[in-house]
Design a protein around this motif. Structure first.
Motif, PDB file in Angstrom:
ATOM      1  N   ILE A  32     -39.320   4.432  -2.346  1.00 53.34           N
ATOM      2  CA  ILE A  32     -40.009   2.982  -1.596  1.00 53.34           C
ATOM      3  C   ILE A  32     -41.322   3.192  -1.580  1.00 53.34           C
ATOM      4  O   ILE A  32     -42.422   2.759  -2.320  1.00 53.34           O
ATOM      5  CB  ILE A  32     -38.874   2.730  -0.949  1.00 53.34           C
ATOM      6  CG1 ILE A  32     -38.193   1.961  -1.338  1.00 53.34           C
ATOM      7  CG2 ILE A  32     -40.435   1.052  -0.681  1.00 53.34           C
ATOM      8  CD1 ILE A  32     -37.131   1.300  -0.097  1.00 53.34           C
ATOM      9  N   VAL A  33     -42.103   4.119  -1.243  1.00 48.68           N
ATOM     10  CA  VAL A  33     -43.336   4.074  -0.423  1.00 48.68           C
ATOM     11  C   VAL A  33     -43.613   5.984  -0.320  1.00 48.68           C
ATOM     12  O   VAL A  33     -42.194   6.915  -0.238  1.00 48.68           O
ATOM     13  CB  VAL A  33     -43.867   3.679   0.898  1.00 48.68           C
ATOM     14  CG1 VAL A  33     -44.108   2.483   0.332  1.00 48.68           C
ATOM     15  CG2 VAL A  33     -42.822   3.997   1.574  1.00 48.68           C
ATOM     16  N   ASP A  64     -41.254  11.121   1.258  1.00 43.41           N
ATOM     17  CA  ASP A  64     -40.943   9.303   0.535  1.00 43.41           C
ATOM     18  C   ASP A  64     -39.098   8.974   1.055  1.00 43.41           C
ATOM     19  O   ASP A  64     -38.600  10.257   1.355  1.00 43.41           O
ATOM     20  CB  ASP A  64     -41.405   9.194  -0.482  1.00 43.41           C
ATOM     21  CG  ASP A  64     -40.742  10.844  -1.140  1.00 43.41           C
ATOM     22  OD1 ASP A  64     -39.560  10.716  -1.095  1.00 43.41           O
ATOM     23  OD2 ASP A  64     -41.536  11.485  -2.280  1.00 43.41           O
ATOM     24  N   MET A 122     -37.857  -7.061   1.357  1.00 41.35           N
ATOM     25  CA  MET A 122     -39.337  -7.563   0.334  1.00 41.35           C
ATOM     26  C   MET A 122     -40.322  -7.322   1.520  1.00 41.35           C
ATOM     27  O   MET A 122     -41.727  -7.155   1.814  1.00 41.35           O
ATOM     28  CB  MET A 122     -39.630  -8.026  -0.339  1.00 41.35           C
ATOM     29  CG  MET A 122     -38.583  -7.456  -1.556  1.00 41.35           C
ATOM     30  SD  MET A 122     -40.131  -5.429  -2.283  1.00 41.35           S
ATOM     31  CE  MET A 122     -41.536  -5.958  -1.944  1.00 41.35           C
ATOM     32  N   ILE A 129     -41.164  -4.691   3.992  1.00 39.82           N
ATOM     33  CA  ILE A 129     -41.476  -3.145   3.697  1.00 39.82           C
ATOM     34  C   ILE A 129     -42.843  -3.961   3.867  1.00 39.82           C
ATOM     35  O   ILE A 129     -43.685  -2.909   3.910  1.00 39.82           O
ATOM     36  CB  ILE A 129     -41.051  -3.316   2.584  1.00 39.82           C
ATOM     37  CG1 ILE A 129     -39.304  -2.794   2.466  1.00 39.82           C
ATOM     38  CG2 ILE A 129     -42.273  -2.598   1.758  1.00 39.82           C
ATOM     39  CD1 ILE A 129     -38.871  -2.360   1.265  1.00 39.82           C
ATOM     40  N   LEU A 130     -43.895  -5.289   3.423  1.00 37.65           N
ATOM     41  CA  LEU A 130     -44.884  -4.819   3.692  1.00 37.65           C
ATOM     42  C   LEU A 130     -45.588  -5.420   4.597  1.00 37.65           C
ATOM     43  O   LEU A 130     -46.657  -4.810   4.669  1.00 37.65           O
ATOM     44  CB  LEU A 130     -45.073  -6.507   2.939  1.00 37.65           C
ATOM     45  CG  LEU A 130     -44.648  -6.672   1.352  1.00 37.65           C
ATOM     46  CD1 LEU A 130     -44.859  -8.132   0.969  1.00 37.65           C
ATOM     47  CD2 LEU A 130     -45.517  -5.921  -0.009  1.00 37.65           C
ATOM     48  N   LEU A 154     -45.317  -1.810   5.882  1.00 32.40           N
ATOM     49  CA  LEU A 154     -47.034  -1.074   5.093  1.00 32.40           C
ATOM     50  C   LEU A 154     -48.107  -1.097   5.485  1.00 32.40           C
ATOM     51  O   LEU A 154     -49.274  -0.711   5.358  1.00 32.40           O
ATOM     52  CB  LEU A 154     -46.689  -0.765   3.742  1.00 32.40           C
ATOM     53  CG  LEU A 154     -45.455  -0.722   2.802  1.00 32.40           C
ATOM     54  CD1 LEU A 154     -45.832  -1.370   1.360  1.00 32.40           C
ATOM     55  CD2 LEU A 154     -45.394   0.518   2.896  1.00 32.40           C
ATOM     56  N   SER A 157     -50.644   1.310   7.092  1.00 35.80           N
ATOM     57  CA  SER A 157     -51.968   2.045   6.611  1.00 35.80           C
ATOM     58  C   SER A 157     -52.451   2.249   7.517  1.00 35.80           C
ATOM     59  O   SER A 157     -54.157   2.497   6.881  1.00 35.80           O
ATOM     60  CB  SER A 157     -51.896   0.853   6.173  1.00 35.80           C
ATOM     61  OG  SER A 157     -52.470  -0.781   6.114  1.00 35.80           O
ATOM     62  N   VAL A 162     -50.398   5.574   3.246  1.00 30.60           N
ATOM     63  CA  VAL A 162     -48.823   4.674   2.093  1.00 30.60           C
ATOM     64  C   VAL A 162     -49.859   4.506   0.310  1.00 30.60           C
ATOM     65  O   VAL A 162     -50.425   3.937   0.331  1.00 30.60           O
ATOM     66  CB  VAL A 162     -48.696   3.512   3.052  1.00 30.60           C
ATOM     67  CG1 VAL A 162     -47.993   3.048   2.151  1.00 30.60           C
ATOM     68  CG2 VAL A 162     -48.750   3.408   4.124  1.00 30.60           C
ATOM     69  N   PRO A 214     -47.307   3.441  -2.541  1.00 31.25           N
ATOM     70  CA  PRO A 214     -46.392   1.903  -3.041  1.00 31.25           C
ATOM     71  C   PRO A 214     -45.302   3.392  -4.698  1.00 31.25           C
ATOM     72  O   PRO A 214     -46.052   3.662  -5.496  1.00 31.25           O
ATOM     73  CB  PRO A 214     -47.282   0.784  -3.748  1.00 31.25           C
ATOM     74  CG  PRO A 214     -48.045   1.259  -3.313  1.00 31.25           C
ATOM     75  CD  PRO A 214     -48.632   2.529  -2.721  1.00 31.25           C
ATOM     76  N   LEU A 271     -40.728   0.119  -5.020  1.00 35.65           N
ATOM     77  CA  LEU A 271     -41.558  -1.387  -4.596  1.00 35.65           C
ATOM     78  C   LEU A 271     -41.398  -1.970  -5.774  1.00 35.65           C
ATOM     79  O   LEU A 271     -41.347  -3.132  -5.393  1.00 35.65           O
ATOM     80  CB  LEU A 271     -42.573  -0.766  -3.759  1.00 35.65           C
ATOM     81  CG  LEU A 271     -43.586  -1.474  -2.811  1.00 35.65           C
ATOM     82  CD1 LEU A 271     -42.517  -2.264  -1.888  1.00 35.65           C
ATOM     83  CD2 LEU A 271     -44.873  -1.106  -2.513  1.00 35.65           C
ATOM     84  N   TRP A 272     -42.048  -1.513  -6.637  1.00 32.10           N
ATOM     85  CA  TRP A 272     -42.539  -2.765  -7.804  1.00 32.10           C
ATOM     86  C   TRP A 272     -41.105  -3.000  -8.126  1.00 32.10           C
ATOM     87  O   TRP A 272     -41.399  -4.306  -8.487  1.00 32.10           O
ATOM     88  CB  TRP A 272     -43.428  -1.967  -9.085  1.00 32.10           C
ATOM     89  CG  TRP A 272     -44.703  -1.368  -8.199  1.00 32.10           C
ATOM     90  CD1 TRP A 272     -45.146  -0.004  -8.175  1.00 32.10           C
ATOM     91  CD2 TRP A 272     -46.176  -2.030  -7.809  1.00 32.10           C
ATOM     92  NE1 TRP A 272     -46.424   0.195  -7.459  1.00 32.10           N
ATOM     93  CE2 TRP A 272     -46.797  -0.819  -6.823  1.00 32.10           C
ATOM     94  CE3 TRP A 272     -45.857  -3.134  -6.899  1.00 32.10           C
ATOM     95  CZ2 TRP A 272     -47.618  -0.935  -6.782  1.00 32.10           C
ATOM     96  CZ3 TRP A 272     -47.523  -3.239  -6.607  1.00 32.10           C
ATOM     97  CH2 TRP A 272     -47.739  -2.436  -6.416  1.00 32.10           C
TER      98      TRP A 272
END
Length: 210
Positions: free
Chosen positions: A67-68, A78, A151, A154-155, A158, A162, A167, A169, A173-174
Motif C-alpha cells: 500500500i505504501v 512496506d 481509503m 489510509i489518507l 499518510l 508525512s 511516505v 504511495p 494505494l492507487w
C-alpha cells in the motif's frame, strides 16, 4: 408459491400492480406512496459486467502489492493489506484484524464474485444455480463493504506520517482508490433489477425460494 412475473409489488406499501412496459429511461412509481417500482435499465447490465471485471482486477492488485513504503533514517518498510491484518493479529488485536479483513477483503469480494457470476453471458439464457441464495447473499454483504472508509483512514494516516518520514504511495494505494470508485458504481446498481430480468428465465430444478 405460484410466481407471477407479470405482477410487481411495491416494497414500501405492498400495493400490487401489473408490471408496466417501460420505454428508455422511464421509471414507474407507486400510485399510493410514490416509491419506485421499476425502471428501464437499458444496457446497464451489459455495461456492468466489464466494470465488475475491472473491479476484480483492481481488487487483486490492491491486495497483491504494498500500500505504501515508509522511509526513515535510511530504513524502509512496506506492507500489504494482508500483512497489516497479520500484524494486527500478532499484536493482540485480533478483533480489529477480523473487522479489517471482513470489511475490506471478504465482503467486497463476495459482492464482486457473486455479481460477476450472475452477469456471465451463460447466465442470460437461464437462471444460474443458486440464483436466489446468491442474490440474497450479495444484498446482505452490501452494507459491510467499507473500502471507501478504509481509503479515508489510509489518507489520514499518510498525512500524519508525512511529517515524520518519507511516505511513498505503492501500487495498491492507487488500486484501492480505483476500486473504491468502481465499487460505488457497481454496488449502487439495485439487485432487484437483476431479479426482475431473470424472473422469467427457467429456474434451476433444485432451486427453491420466492
Amino acid at each position: 408459491m405460484h410466481k407471477r412475473p407479470d405482477l410487481i409489488v411495491c416494497e414500501q406499501c405492498d400495493a400490487v400492480y401489473q408490471r408496466p412496459r417501460l420505454g428508455p429511461r422511464e421509471v414507474a412509481h407507486c400510485l399510493r406512496c410514490d416509491a419506485e417500482l421499476d425502471r428501464d435499465t437499458g444496457k446497464r447490465l451489459e455495461q456492468l459486467l466489464p466494470l465488475t471485471i475491472a473491479a476484480l482486477i483492481l481488487f487483486v492488485l490492491a491486495n497483491a502489492f504494498p500500500i505504501v513504503t515508509i522511509e526513515l533514517q535510511g530504513l524502509s518498510a512496506d506492507t500489504t493489506l494482508i500483512g497489516a491484518v497479520i500484524a494486527l493479529t500478532r499484536d493482540g488485536m485480533s478483533e480489529v484484524a477480523l473487522l479489517v479483513m471482513a470489511t475490506t477483503l471478504l465482503f467486497p469480494l463476495i459482492q464482486l464474485a457473486v455479481l460477476f457470476y450472475l452477469l456471465l453471458p451463460s447466465s442470460r439464457q437461464a437462471r444460474p444455480p443458486g440464483f436466489v441464495l446468491l442474490l440474497r447473499l450479495m444484498q446482505a454483504a452490501r452494507p459491510w463493504g467499507m473500502i471507501e472508509v478504509f481509503m479515508l483512514g489510509i489518507l489520514v494516516a499518510l498525512i500524519k506520517l508525512s511529517n515524520m518520514a518519507e511516505v511513498i504511495p505503492g501500487p495498491a494505494l492507487w488500486s484501492f482508490g480505483g476500486l473504491a470508485v468502481l465499487l460505488t458504481v457497481v454496488v449502487s446498481f439495485n439487485p432487484r433489477y437483476i431479479w426482475h430480468i431473470c424472473a422469467q428465465r427457467p429456474a434451476d430444478p433444485g432451486e427453491t425460494g420466492t
